[in-house]
Design an enzyme around this catalytic site. Structure first.
Site, short mmCIF file in Angstrom:
data_model
loop_
_atom_site.label_atom_id
_atom_site.label_comp_id
_atom_site.label_asym_id
_atom_site.label_seq_id
_atom_site.Cartn_x
_atom_site.Cartn_y
_atom_site.Cartn_z
N PRO A 125 49.01 25.69 40.36
CA PRO A 125 50.34 25.46 40.86
C PRO A 125 50.76 26.50 41.87
O PRO A 125 50.50 27.68 41.71
CB PRO A 125 51.20 25.56 39.61
CG PRO A 125 50.34 26.20 38.58
CD PRO A 125 49.04 26.51 39.17
N GLU A 126 51.44 26.02 42.86
CA GLU A 126 52.09 26.88 43.82
C GLU A 126 53.59 26.74 43.58
O GLU A 126 54.01 26.09 42.63
CB GLU A 126 51.67 26.48 45.24
CG GLU A 126 50.16 26.48 45.41
CD GLU A 126 49.68 26.07 46.79
OE1 GLU A 126 50.39 26.33 47.76
OE2 GLU A 126 48.59 25.48 46.89
N ARG A 177 40.42 26.67 32.72
CA ARG A 177 39.65 27.78 33.29
C ARG A 177 40.03 29.16 32.74
O ARG A 177 39.43 30.16 33.13
CB ARG A 177 39.76 27.75 34.81
CG ARG A 177 39.06 26.52 35.40
CD ARG A 177 39.13 26.48 36.90
NE ARG A 177 38.32 27.51 37.51
CZ ARG A 177 38.19 27.66 38.83
NH1 ARG A 177 38.83 26.85 39.64
NH2 ARG A 177 37.43 28.60 39.32
N ARG A 226 52.35 44.09 60.27
CA ARG A 226 50.97 43.97 59.81
C ARG A 226 50.07 43.53 60.94
O ARG A 226 50.52 43.03 61.97
CB ARG A 226 50.89 42.96 58.66
CG ARG A 226 51.93 43.15 57.57
CD ARG A 226 51.78 44.48 56.87
NE ARG A 226 50.55 44.54 56.12
CZ ARG A 226 50.42 44.09 54.86
NH1 ARG A 226 51.48 43.58 54.24
NH2 ARG A 226 49.27 44.17 54.24
#
Length: 274
Positions: free
Chosen positions: A2-3, A117, A156
DNA sequence: CACGAGACCTGTTCGC
DNA sequence: TGCGAACAGGTCTCGT
């Protein structure tokens, strides 16, 4: 799995309840069991049961990809990682093979973390900020403005896709929504963050929000056997559409690897950086 | 600081 | 059919 949009959908489902199960908010935890030790980041399983039992679930919130259950005294943080899912079920139902941890409630129901998992993690703490503190801004917050994004990008020197997926840079994006947002923004995943113009940044900002909002509106994406109920997978522009026509220009979608993650993009709409 | 590889895990799909 | 390789929505740690 899930995001941000999937976690948001699970949060909504749990807090309000569904057609076949009651809301979680307001219930008290009557028992707890850890079936896969490493699922519990903190404290120890023994401590966990002792500490969590008797606490009521006050609210359910989301921060990035974390679900936060605010309890009477502590906070229960849940991260589903790749294959985790939360399921409400009658407590008499047999324990399913992939259940890793569950909470029994005082109403005959059980909240189970099902996770084939075993990557999912749970924290029980009275200092949630020690876990959530490093997260970057919430992309759907009012405080997250195009100017704020521009500043962070310029600070960055990194490839756009891995940077967007870095949870300390921005909280909640994963592989699907990053590919989708970059396509909508017409930006190549390897573009260097400090090379974006202000105009490109504004486009990226709007795309990130649009894609996440669409994901939430469609209750997230359901792929394979993990997490059901979402519809966003039917609206993917590029993700898992290798070789299919770009929805914008018809060019076949390409798949490559960026930061060890499968990456999908349109070579025409998202030209490689020079 | 930026990046790649490997680890943590199991299940499904693909290619021969 | 069988079997190994590749791959999967995430994150951490280590080495360069």
């Amino acid at each position: 799995m899930p995001e941000l949009p999937e976690v948001e959908s699970i949060k909504n489902l749990l807090s309000t309840g569904g057609p076949d199960w009651p809301p979680l908010v307001g219930k008290t935890i009557a028992a707890a069991q850890v079936l896969w030790q490493r699922t519990l980041a903190t404290p120890t399983p023994k401590q966990f049961s002792r500490q969590v039992v008797g606490q009521a679930i006050k609210t359910i919130e989301r921060r990035g990809k974390f679900l936060t259950l605010v309890l009477s005294r502590d906070t229960l943080l849940i991260h589903l990682r790749m294959s985790g899912d939360l399921q409400m079920e009658p407590k008499m139902r047999p324990i399913a093979p992939h259940h890793r941890l569950f909470l029994e409630l005082d109403n005959g129901w059980r909240l189970a973390l099902n996770d084939p998992r075993k990557f999912g993690r749970v924290w029980l703490t009275d200092q949630p900020n020690t876990v959530l503190g490093k997260l970057g801004p919430e992309p759907l917050d009012d405080a997250f403005t195009p100017e704020a994004l521009y500043q962070r990008l310029q600070a960055r020197h990194r490839q756009l896709k891995p940077l967007l997926m870095d949870q300390s840079f921005l909280a909640g994006l994963g592989n699907i929504y990053t590919d989708e947002a970059l396509h909508l923004a017409c930006l190549h995943p390897l573009t260097l963050s400090n090379q974006l113009t202000l105009e490109q940044t504004e486009r990226l900002w709007a795309s990130l929000r649009a894609i996440l909002q669409e994901g939430i509106r469609l209750n997230g994406a359901s792929i394979d056997w993990v997490y059901r109920g979402g519809e966003f997978q039917n609206y993917f522009r590029v993700y898992q559409r290798t070789g299919e026509a770009c929805p914008t220009c018809g060019t076949p979608i390409q798949r490559t690897t960026v930061g060890q993650r499968g990456t999908h993009f349109c070579p025409t709409c998202q030209p490689a950086p020079t």
